[in-house]
Scaffold this motif. Structure first.
Motif, PDB file in Angstrom:
ATOM      1  N   GLN A 119      54.737  39.488 104.840  1.00 22.09           N
ATOM      2  CA  GLN A 119      54.698  38.515 103.736  1.00 22.09           C
ATOM      3  C   GLN A 119      55.892  38.551 102.835  1.00 22.09           C
ATOM      4  OE1 GLN A 119      50.850  39.619 102.485  1.00 22.09           O
ATOM      5  NE2 GLN A 119      51.471  41.738 102.006  1.00 22.09           N
ATOM      6  N   VAL A 120      56.048  36.969 102.314  1.00 22.00           N
ATOM      7  CA  VAL A 120      57.236  36.969 101.351  1.00 22.00           C
ATOM      8  C   VAL A 120      56.670  36.681 100.417  1.00 22.00           C
ATOM      9  CG1 VAL A 120      59.333  35.769 100.992  1.00 22.00           C
ATOM     10  CG2 VAL A 120      58.714  36.693 103.229  1.00 22.00           C
ATOM     11  N   LEU A 121      56.922  37.199  99.013  1.00 25.72           N
ATOM     12  CA  LEU A 121      56.610  36.568  97.798  1.00 25.72           C
ATOM     13  C   LEU A 121      57.666  35.878  96.947  1.00 25.72           C
ATOM     14  CD1 LEU A 121      54.636  39.933  96.548  1.00 25.72           C
ATOM     15  CD2 LEU A 121      53.734  38.077  97.968  1.00 25.72           C
ATOM     16  N   ASP A 122      57.202  34.895  95.983  1.00 19.70           N
ATOM     17  CA  ASP A 122      58.182  34.281  95.264  1.00 19.70           C
ATOM     18  C   ASP A 122      58.326  35.085  93.954  1.00 19.70           C
ATOM     19  OD1 ASP A 122      56.092  33.840  93.322  1.00 19.70           O
ATOM     20  OD2 ASP A 122      55.860  31.689  93.900  1.00 19.70           O
ATOM     21  N   GLU A 123      59.304  34.377  93.133  1.00 21.22           N
ATOM     22  CA  GLU A 123      59.635  35.225  91.879  1.00 21.22           C
ATOM     23  C   GLU A 123      58.435  35.767  90.764  1.00 21.22           C
ATOM     24  OE1 GLU A 123      60.061  30.988  91.184  1.00 21.22           O
ATOM     25  OE2 GLU A 123      60.959  32.325  92.738  1.00 21.22           O
ATOM     26  N   ASN A 124      57.299  34.791  91.044  1.00 23.00           N
ATOM     27  CA  ASN A 124      56.162  35.233  90.359  1.00 23.00           C
ATOM     28  C   ASN A 124      54.990  35.928  91.240  1.00 23.00           C
ATOM     29  OD1 ASN A 124      56.747  33.630  87.962  1.00 23.00           O
ATOM     30  ND2 ASN A 124      56.734  31.749  89.377  1.00 23.00           N
ATOM     31  N   ASP A 125      55.558  36.689  92.101  1.00 21.30           N
ATOM     32  CA  ASP A 125      54.754  37.301  92.949  1.00 21.30           C
ATOM     33  C   ASP A 125      53.418  36.742  93.557  1.00 21.30           C
ATOM     34  OD1 ASP A 125      56.037  39.515  92.581  1.00 21.30           O
ATOM     35  OD2 ASP A 125      55.026  40.299  90.901  1.00 21.30           O
ATOM     36  N   GLN A 126      53.808  35.371  94.158  1.00 25.95           N
ATOM     37  CA  GLN A 126      52.838  34.723  94.914  1.00 25.95           C
ATOM     38  C   GLN A 126      53.345  34.586  96.160  1.00 25.95           C
ATOM     39  OE1 GLN A 126      50.154  32.982  93.132  1.00 25.95           O
ATOM     40  NE2 GLN A 126      50.866  34.522  91.468  1.00 25.95           N
ATOM     41  N   VAL A 127      52.178  34.384  96.869  1.00 24.18           N
ATOM     42  CA  VAL A 127      52.646  34.291  98.246  1.00 24.18           C
ATOM     43  C   VAL A 127      53.330  33.129  98.878  1.00 24.18           C
ATOM     44  CG1 VAL A 127      51.446  34.540 100.795  1.00 24.18           C
ATOM     45  CG2 VAL A 127      50.715  36.053  98.988  1.00 24.18           C
ATOM     46  N   LEU A 128      54.471  33.106  99.538  1.00 26.48           N
ATOM     47  CA  LEU A 128      55.117  32.006 100.110  1.00 26.48           C
ATOM     48  C   LEU A 128      54.869  32.070 101.530  1.00 26.48           C
ATOM     49  CD1 LEU A 128      58.640  32.449  98.649  1.00 26.48           C
ATOM     50  CD2 LEU A 128      57.148  30.652  97.811  1.00 26.48           C
ATOM     51  N   GLU A 129      54.618  33.299 102.187  1.00 23.78           N
ATOM     52  CA  GLU A 129      54.490  33.457 103.690  1.00 23.78           C
ATOM     53  C   GLU A 129      53.741  34.592 104.099  1.00 23.78           C
ATOM     54  OE1 GLU A 129      58.035  33.524 106.127  1.00 23.78           O
ATOM     55  OE2 GLU A 129      59.271  32.031 104.812  1.00 23.78           O
ATOM     56  N   GLN A 130      52.919  34.491 104.987  1.00 19.96           N
ATOM     57  CA  GLN A 130      51.978  35.603 105.363  1.00 19.96           C
ATOM     58  C   GLN A 130      51.719  35.158 106.920  1.00 19.96           C
ATOM     59  OE1 GLN A 130      48.701  35.549 102.805  1.00 19.96           O
ATOM     60  NE2 GLN A 130      48.858  37.581 102.315  1.00 19.96           N
ATOM     61  N   ASN A 131      52.429  36.332 107.684  1.00 19.32           N
ATOM     62  CA  ASN A 131      51.993  36.189 108.907  1.00 19.32           C
ATOM     63  C   ASN A 131      51.779  37.609 109.646  1.00 19.32           C
ATOM     64  OD1 ASN A 131      53.521  33.618 109.656  1.00 19.32           O
ATOM     65  ND2 ASN A 131      55.283  34.561 108.554  1.00 19.32           N
ATOM     66  N   LEU A 132      50.417  37.278 110.382  1.00 19.54           N
ATOM     67  CA  LEU A 132      49.940  38.496 111.037  1.00 19.54           C
ATOM     68  C   LEU A 132      50.269  38.533 112.538  1.00 19.54           C
ATOM     69  CD1 LEU A 132      48.038  41.168 110.937  1.00 19.54           C
ATOM     70  CD2 LEU A 132      45.916  39.239 111.288  1.00 19.54           C
ATOM     71  N   TRP A 133      50.595  39.661 113.115  1.00 17.82           N
ATOM     72  CA  TRP A 133      50.814  39.731 114.643  1.00 17.82           C
ATOM     73  C   TRP A 133      49.607  40.957 114.903  1.00 17.82           C
ATOM     74  CZ3 TRP A 133      54.713  38.669 111.328  1.00 17.82           C
ATOM     75  CH2 TRP A 133      55.655  37.667 111.839  1.00 17.82           C
ATOM     76  N   GLU A 134      48.478  40.470 115.440  1.00 17.05           N
ATOM     77  CA  GLU A 134      47.547  41.329 115.662  1.00 17.05           C
ATOM     78  C   GLU A 134      48.154  42.306 116.836  1.00 17.05           C
ATOM     79  OE1 GLU A 134      44.475  38.469 116.471  1.00 17.05           O
ATOM     80  OE2 GLU A 134      43.551  39.109 114.680  1.00 17.05           O
ATOM     81  N   GLU A 135      48.708  42.061 117.667  1.00 18.94           N
ATOM     82  CA  GLU A 135      49.066  43.036 118.788  1.00 18.94           C
ATOM     83  C   GLU A 135      50.817  43.175 118.667  1.00 18.94           C
ATOM     84  OE1 GLU A 135      46.919  43.669 121.940  1.00 18.94           O
ATOM     85  OE2 GLU A 135      45.097  42.545 121.283  1.00 18.94           O
ATOM     86  N   ALA A 136      51.167  43.416 117.665  1.00 17.95           N
ATOM     87  CA  ALA A 136      52.535  43.869 117.373  1.00 17.95           C
ATOM     88  C   ALA A 136      53.276  44.771 118.509  1.00 17.95           C
ATOM     89  CB  ALA A 136      52.738  44.284 115.983  1.00 17.95           C
ATOM     90  N   PHE A 137      52.670  45.850 118.692  1.00 18.99           N
ATOM     91  CA  PHE A 137      53.248  46.622 119.617  1.00 18.99           C
ATOM     92  C   PHE A 137      52.253  47.775 120.463  1.00 18.99           C
ATOM     93  CE2 PHE A 137      53.661  48.434 115.593  1.00 18.99           C
ATOM     94  CZ  PHE A 137      53.041  49.836 115.561  1.00 18.99           C
TER      95      PHE A 137
END
Length: 133
Positions: free
Chosen positions: A115-133
């Motif tokens: 996840q990436v947050l903005d300067e106000n700690d709000q979510v800009l991006e959220q990505n889930l890889w369920e089978e990452a490895f």
């Protein structure tokens, strides 16, 4: 403690990094809960490290590594889950499974929630890889 020995306190950037990490885990748990995951444990510590979130869905355990950043300046959050980190996560997951042998029947997998947050700690991006490895 020796009178000349000094205790160092965290720098502002270390403190901010810890704050972002804690907030990131809280946001990740909320995200997973909304996606119908059941949260089993948070911050499980084993001899090889820590598992951020252990969740279950559909009879399967997900060992979720949470990576949160406040910009893309240093790369993507998920890029921090390198080979060495994966080894530690696997070893810690094995420790967890040995302690909780009543694990769900559909097995387990490793997921990364980036996840990436903005300067106000709000979510800009959220990505889930369920089978990452």
């Amino acid at each position: 403690m020796d009178s000349e020995e000094q205790v160092s306190s965290p720098t502002d950037s270390e403190t901010r990094s810890a704050e972002v990490g804690r907030l990131g885990e809280d946001l990740a748990v909320r995200y997973l809960w909304k996606k119908n995951y059941r949260i089993l444990h948070r911050n499980f510590h084993g001899p090889h490290g820590e598992l951020d979130v252990i969740a279950e869905r559909g009879g399967r355990i997900y060992f979720v590594e949470v990576k949160t950043r406040t910009s893309h300046r240093l790369g993507e959050p998920e890029e921090r889950v390198d080979t060495r980190k994966r080894q530690h996560l696997r070893a810690t997951a094995n420790h967890y499974l040995a302690q909780f042998p009543e694990a769900p029947p559909a097995g387990h997998t490793f997921a990364v929630l980036a996840q990436v947050l903005d300067e106000n700690d709000q979510v800009l991006e959220q990505n889930l890889w369920e089978e990452a490895f």
